[in-house]
Scaffold this motif. Structure first.
Motif, PDB file in Angstrom:
ATOM      1  N   ALA A   1       1.115  -1.049  -0.406  1.00 23.61           N
ATOM      2  CA  ALA A   1       0.244  -0.176   0.331  1.00 23.61           C
ATOM      3  C   ALA A   1       0.932   1.309   0.072  1.00 23.61           C
ATOM      4  O   ALA A   1       0.307   1.934  -1.020  1.00 23.61           O
ATOM      5  N   THR A   2       2.164   1.107   0.561  1.00 23.36           N
ATOM      6  CA  THR A   2       3.002   2.325   0.812  1.00 23.36           C
ATOM      7  C   THR A   2       3.320   2.629  -0.618  1.00 23.36           C
ATOM      8  O   THR A   2       3.492   3.341  -0.839  1.00 23.36           O
TER       9      THR A   2
ATOM     10  N   GLY B   1       3.293   6.297  -6.845  1.00 23.05           N
ATOM     11  CA  GLY B   1       3.139   6.740  -8.155  1.00 23.05           C
ATOM     12  C   GLY B   1       3.412   5.345  -9.175  1.00 23.05           C
ATOM     13  O   GLY B   1       2.728   4.093  -8.726  1.00 23.05           O
ATOM     14  N   ASP B   2       3.769   5.838 -10.329  1.00 15.98           N
ATOM     15  CA  ASP B   2       4.210   5.030 -11.492  1.00 15.98           C
ATOM     16  C   ASP B   2       4.345   3.525 -10.888  1.00 15.98           C
ATOM     17  O   ASP B   2       5.622   2.750 -10.644  1.00 15.98           O
TER      18      ASP B   2
ATOM     19  N   ASN C   1       8.338   1.344 -10.403  1.00 11.57           N
ATOM     20  CA  ASN C   1       8.055   1.216  -8.604  1.00 11.57           C
ATOM     21  C   ASN C   1       9.282  -0.250  -8.404  1.00 11.57           C
ATOM     22  O   ASN C   1       7.865  -1.401  -7.824  1.00 11.57           O
ATOM     23  N   ALA C   2      10.182   0.138  -8.077  1.00 12.83           N
ATOM     24  CA  ALA C   2      10.312  -1.028  -7.282  1.00 12.83           C
ATOM     25  C   ALA C   2      10.232  -1.206  -5.927  1.00 12.83           C
ATOM     26  O   ALA C   2      10.337  -2.956  -6.041  1.00 12.83           O
ATOM     27  N   GLU C   3      10.299  -0.766  -4.545  1.00 11.09           N
ATOM     28  CA  GLU C   3       9.434  -1.229  -3.557  1.00 11.09           C
ATOM     29  C   GLU C   3       8.466  -2.132  -3.840  1.00 11.09           C
ATOM     30  O   GLU C   3       8.393  -2.985  -3.571  1.00 11.09           O
ATOM     31  N   TYR C   4       7.258  -1.556  -4.906  1.00  9.75           N
ATOM     32  CA  TYR C   4       6.265  -2.282  -5.294  1.00  9.75           C
ATOM     33  C   TYR C   4       6.457  -3.652  -5.567  1.00  9.75           C
ATOM     34  O   TYR C   4       6.474  -4.918  -4.898  1.00  9.75           O
TER      35      TYR C   4
END
Length: 158
Positions: free
Chosen positions: A34-35, A40-41, A45-48
């Motif tokens: 969620a964070t 964004g995109d 998004n490496a964290e996603y």
């Protein structure tokens, strides 16, 4: 599906890991996803992507543990009479007749086996050679290191 033998300790260890994954790790991963979405995109998004990958690993481990527990035949040797016979779950002390070395093993399920802790799998060559034998029996076991003669010194149902 066939039942897989497991000790009480092994089943409890898996249950604790399952609880940790479901009630601690899973919510933290969901929060991380969620964070990361808020950043964004999602394509770049490496964290996603890392959080989603971690989620997949966690869910796979949860399914694996649930499958193992559902197919487990939990055996508690402490509730059995000690007949001196080596069975699944017993703690066995054996004497190597070639070197006079004495070692104690506990025969456990495949998932519980840890040779460094002297927990050997019921499917290991040593355990297969010992199962069904009695205290004071001499057995010859073919191990990866060669053929070895042992004497069963003690059998404990602990």
């Amino acid at each position: 599906m066939n039942k897989v033998p497991m000790t009480v300790v092994g089943a409890e260890t898996l249950r604790k890991e399952l609880d940790f994954l479901k009630f601690d790790r899973r919510p933290k991963i969901t929060e991380a996803i969620a964070t990361a979405r808020e950043l964004g995109d999602l394509k770049e998004n490496a964290e996603y992507h890392a959080a989603r990958e971690e989620q997949g690993i966690c869910e796979a481990r949860i399914r694996d543990i649930e499958g193992k527990l559902s197919n487990a035949q939990i055996i508690d040797v402490t509730k059995m009479d000690n007949t001196g016979k080596v069975i699944f779950g017993t703690t066995v002390t054996i004497l190597n007749l070639n070197t006079d070395d004495e070692v104690t093993y506990r025969i456990v399920g495949d998932d519980e086996a840890n040779f460094k802790l002297n927990l050997i799998s019921v499917n290991s060559p040593i355990a297969r050679g010992l199962i069904g034998k009695n205290i004071d029996d001499e057995v010859t076991i073919v191990t990866p290191g060669g053929v070895t003669d042992f004497e069963i010194v003690a059998v404990e149902y602990i």
